[in-house]
Design a protein around this motif. Structure first.
Motif, short mmCIF file in Angstrom:
data_model
loop_
_atom_site.label_atom_id
_atom_site.label_comp_id
_atom_site.label_asym_id
_atom_site.label_seq_id
_atom_site.Cartn_x
_atom_site.Cartn_y
_atom_site.Cartn_z
N PRO A 206 -4.80 -8.82 -27.68
CA PRO A 206 -5.14 -7.40 -27.82
C PRO A 206 -6.55 -7.09 -27.35
CG PRO A 206 -4.21 -8.27 -29.86
CD PRO A 206 -4.49 -9.45 -28.97
N SER A 207 -6.75 -5.86 -26.93
CA SER A 207 -8.11 -5.38 -26.62
C SER A 207 -8.71 -4.78 -27.88
CB SER A 207 -8.05 -4.32 -25.53
OG SER A 207 -7.55 -3.10 -26.07
N GLU A 208 -9.92 -4.24 -27.76
CA GLU A 208 -10.57 -3.59 -28.89
C GLU A 208 -9.81 -2.35 -29.37
OE1 GLU A 208 -13.86 -5.95 -26.95
OE2 GLU A 208 -11.96 -5.04 -26.41
N GLN A 209 -9.01 -1.73 -28.49
CA GLN A 209 -8.19 -0.60 -28.94
C GLN A 209 -6.73 -1.01 -29.12
OE1 GLN A 209 -8.13 2.69 -26.17
NE2 GLN A 209 -7.23 1.49 -24.50
N GLY A 210 -6.47 -2.30 -29.06
CA GLY A 210 -5.12 -2.80 -29.23
C GLY A 210 -4.37 -2.85 -27.91
N GLN A 211 -4.10 -1.69 -27.35
CA GLN A 211 -3.37 -1.60 -26.09
C GLN A 211 -3.77 -0.31 -25.39
OE1 GLN A 211 0.56 -1.60 -27.87
NE2 GLN A 211 0.85 0.58 -27.45
N PRO A 212 -3.47 -0.19 -24.08
CA PRO A 212 -3.84 1.02 -23.34
C PRO A 212 -3.21 2.28 -23.94
CG PRO A 212 -3.27 -0.74 -21.83
CD PRO A 212 -2.90 -1.23 -23.20
N VAL A 213 -3.83 3.40 -23.65
CA VAL A 213 -3.33 4.71 -24.06
C VAL A 213 -2.40 5.24 -22.97
CG1 VAL A 213 -3.98 7.08 -24.64
CG2 VAL A 213 -5.45 5.17 -25.33
N ILE A 214 -1.29 5.83 -23.38
CA ILE A 214 -0.33 6.35 -22.40
C ILE A 214 -0.58 7.83 -22.16
CG2 ILE A 214 2.11 6.91 -22.02
CD1 ILE A 214 2.85 4.26 -23.13
N PHE A 215 -0.58 8.18 -20.87
CA PHE A 215 -0.67 9.56 -20.41
C PHE A 215 0.61 9.90 -19.66
CE2 PHE A 215 -4.91 8.32 -21.27
CZ PHE A 215 -5.67 9.46 -21.47
N GLN A 216 0.78 11.19 -19.38
CA GLN A 216 1.96 11.62 -18.64
C GLN A 216 1.60 12.85 -17.81
OE1 GLN A 216 3.99 14.53 -19.02
NE2 GLN A 216 5.71 13.90 -17.77
N ALA A 217 2.22 12.97 -16.67
CA ALA A 217 2.06 14.17 -15.83
C ALA A 217 3.42 14.50 -15.24
CB ALA A 217 1.05 13.92 -14.71
N GLY A 218 3.72 15.76 -15.16
CA GLY A 218 5.02 16.18 -14.61
C GLY A 218 5.77 17.01 -15.62
N GLY A 219 6.33 18.10 -15.14
CA GLY A 219 6.99 19.03 -16.05
C GLY A 219 8.48 18.85 -16.10
N GLY A 220 9.16 19.90 -16.52
CA GLY A 220 10.60 19.86 -16.64
C GLY A 220 11.04 19.23 -17.95
N GLU A 221 12.31 19.36 -18.24
CA GLU A 221 12.85 18.88 -19.51
C GLU A 221 12.69 17.38 -19.66
OE1 GLU A 221 17.23 18.63 -21.75
OE2 GLU A 221 16.94 19.88 -19.96
N TYR A 222 12.94 16.64 -18.59
CA TYR A 222 12.86 15.18 -18.67
C TYR A 222 11.42 14.72 -18.87
CZ TYR A 222 17.69 14.90 -16.93
OH TYR A 222 19.05 15.00 -16.78
N GLY A 223 10.51 15.31 -18.12
CA GLY A 223 9.11 14.94 -18.26
C GLY A 223 8.56 15.30 -19.62
N LEU A 224 9.01 16.42 -20.16
CA LEU A 224 8.57 16.85 -21.49
C LEU A 224 9.01 15.86 -22.56
CD1 LEU A 224 7.09 19.28 -22.75
CD2 LEU A 224 9.33 20.31 -23.16
N GLU A 225 10.20 15.32 -22.41
CA GLU A 225 10.68 14.34 -23.39
C GLU A 225 9.85 13.06 -23.32
OE1 GLU A 225 14.76 12.04 -24.83
OE2 GLU A 225 14.76 13.20 -22.97
N ILE A 226 9.52 12.61 -22.11
CA ILE A 226 8.65 11.44 -21.96
C ILE A 226 7.32 11.68 -22.66
CG2 ILE A 226 7.28 10.12 -20.30
CD1 ILE A 226 10.07 9.23 -20.08
N ALA A 227 6.72 12.84 -22.39
CA ALA A 227 5.41 13.17 -22.96
C ALA A 227 5.49 13.23 -24.49
CB ALA A 227 4.91 14.49 -22.40
#
Length: 446
Positions: A206-227
């Motif tokens: 692990p790193s000092e924050q445990g693991q990387p932070v996840i980001f997301q870009a892209g709209g629509g219903e599918y992208g919104l669910e990922i986010a």
């Protein structure tokens, strides 16, 4: 003073700036595309301004004519961020990597390595790929949308599981007892989905924050669910406050449906400032930047936005009285109302375009106060949680933003005075997570 503080991310593109003509600006280093010292200078400047993160958007393809334009993409995002990890101390390092054409083990290993190298400052912008030319670089084609996003769910979940494949206390470093690590706490994940799989584990603690932070870009219903399920930061492209509010609320609703606290997800609105000593100087700068683009094509496109058959021969003239009377903003393009508003002020079509009315983010060309006013208006309207800043030109834009805009935001109580901690997770205000999020893993796709 408000207790709510905005999050700021600074975008990196090909090294020159967000505008195609940035490489021609007076004083710009013409070797900025490949000169790592330039990127280090920009990163240190942003860190001096206490900006929370740097962001490299990326599509794995050369998709533009380089005759007049510099490349939009970085030469290789993860390698560039690794350079910056060694030259900075607090600022977050975030880049895009495709879930469509990258295997989860590769993603997990590369991003966790960056996270360890940077002492907990890495972030992954997890997006699908929709460009056929990019797919061709992998000898493939773009899959159907539903399949593409089904794979994205599987990839993200496997990546997170791999990130957590070492328990937090697995690394012992016990010289006296001759024990480097506890192998009972380093285990395979053995996940199999319809599209991807991985046995694991990773060879990385692990790193000092445990693991990387996840980001997301892209709209629509599918992208919104990922986010809503996975992201702590979301890059959004609203053009009006009303649109931004709606996008932010939809995002918060998606997070709640996934069993998460909506406050965990920060929406960063794209914003393209041009900072100068006056609005006149800012507009002149943008005219210069526009010299490399096809203004004739842009005039015709402007015409479709406001319902007029515009001719490039009118480039240096304003709309006539008859044209203004007939103009109607397109209901299909949120930029159209602003375009017509600027045109009605009597500017020539060249100057209307220089106002940035067809840029992909809102543009403010003016003084540092003008830029700060726009940011304050959006933030206090709860249209966003912060901004993803796409500076027109990097070589002088980073200093202008940090030295002129940031102090105004701080004086107004809108932006922090110093970093909250050494990791991206702390500075973003992201929730603690190591491995899969148990709140959403019950609904896992694989």
């Amino acid at each position: 003073m408000t207790s709510r503080q905005m999050v700021l991310g600074m975008q990196f593109s090909g090294g020159y700036g967000a505008e195609p003509g940035a490489w021609r600006l007076p004083g710009a280093n013409l070797n900025s595309y490949t000169d790592m010292d330039q990127f280090v200078r920009y990163a240190r400047t942003a860190e001096r301004g206490k900006v929370q993160l740097l962001f490299i958007a990326d599509t794995p393809v050369l998709d533009m004519d380089l005759t007049h334009h510099a490349p939009r993409q970085a030469i290789e995002p993860l390698l560039l961020l690794t350079v910056l990890a060694r030259e900075t101390e607090r600022i977050g390092l975030v880049t895009t990597a495709s879930t469509t054409f990258t295997e989860p083990y590769n993603l997990a290993r590369q991003f966790k390595a960056l996270d360890v190298i940077s002492h907990g400052r890495a972030g992954w912008n997890a997006v699908t790929t929709s460009t056929p030319a990019a797919a061709a670089n992998f000898g493939s084609q773009i899959p159907p949308r539903a399949e593409k996003y089904e794979r994205a769910h599987e990839v993200i979940q496997i990546v997170q599981a791999l990130w957590g494949s070492w328990e937090k206390d697995a690394l012992l470093l016990d010289v006296e007892n001759n024990r480097y690590a506890d192998m009972d706490k380093i285990r395979p994940v053995a996940l199999q989905g319809r599209h991807v799989a991985s046995r694991g584990p990773l060879p990385i603690p692990p790193s000092e924050q445990g693991q990387p932070v996840i980001f997301q870009a892209g709209g629509g219903e599918y992208g919104l669910e990922i986010a809503g399920r996975y992201a702590s930061g979301v890059y959004a492209n609203p053009y009006t406050i009303d649109d931004a509010r709606a996008q932010r609320q939809a995002l918060r609703d998606a997070a709640k449906r996934a069993g998460r606290d909506p406050d965990e997800v920060k929406m960063l609105a794209g914003f393209m400032p041009t900072i100068a000593s006056s609005r006149t100087d800012a507009l002149q700068r943008r005219r210069f930047l526009d010299e490399v683009v096809d203004l004739g094509q842009r005039v015709r496109y402007l015409g479709t936005m406001i319902g007029l058959p515009l001719d490039p021969d009118q480039l240096d003239e304003p709309l006539t009285t008859q044209q203004l009377a007939a103009a109607v903003p397109s209901p299909h393009d949120p930029r159209s109302a602003r375009a017509l508003e600027v045109a009605r002020e009597g500017w020539s079509l060249r100057d209307v375009l220089a106002h940035g009315v067809i840029d992909y983010h809102p543009v403010i060309a003016g003084t540092a106060t003008d830029v700060a006013d726009h940011m304050q208006e959006w933030f206090e309207a709860e249209a966003c949680d912060g901004f993803s800043i796409a500076l027109d030109g990097f070589h002088d834009g980073f200093d202008a933003f940090v030295d002129q805009v940031v102090p105004i935001l701080q004086e107004r109580g809108l932006f922090h005075e110093d970093y909250e901690g050494p990791t991206l997770r702390e500075n973003l205000g992201a929730h603690e997570q190591y491995g899969l999020d148990p709140r959403v893993s019950e609904q896992a796709r694989p």
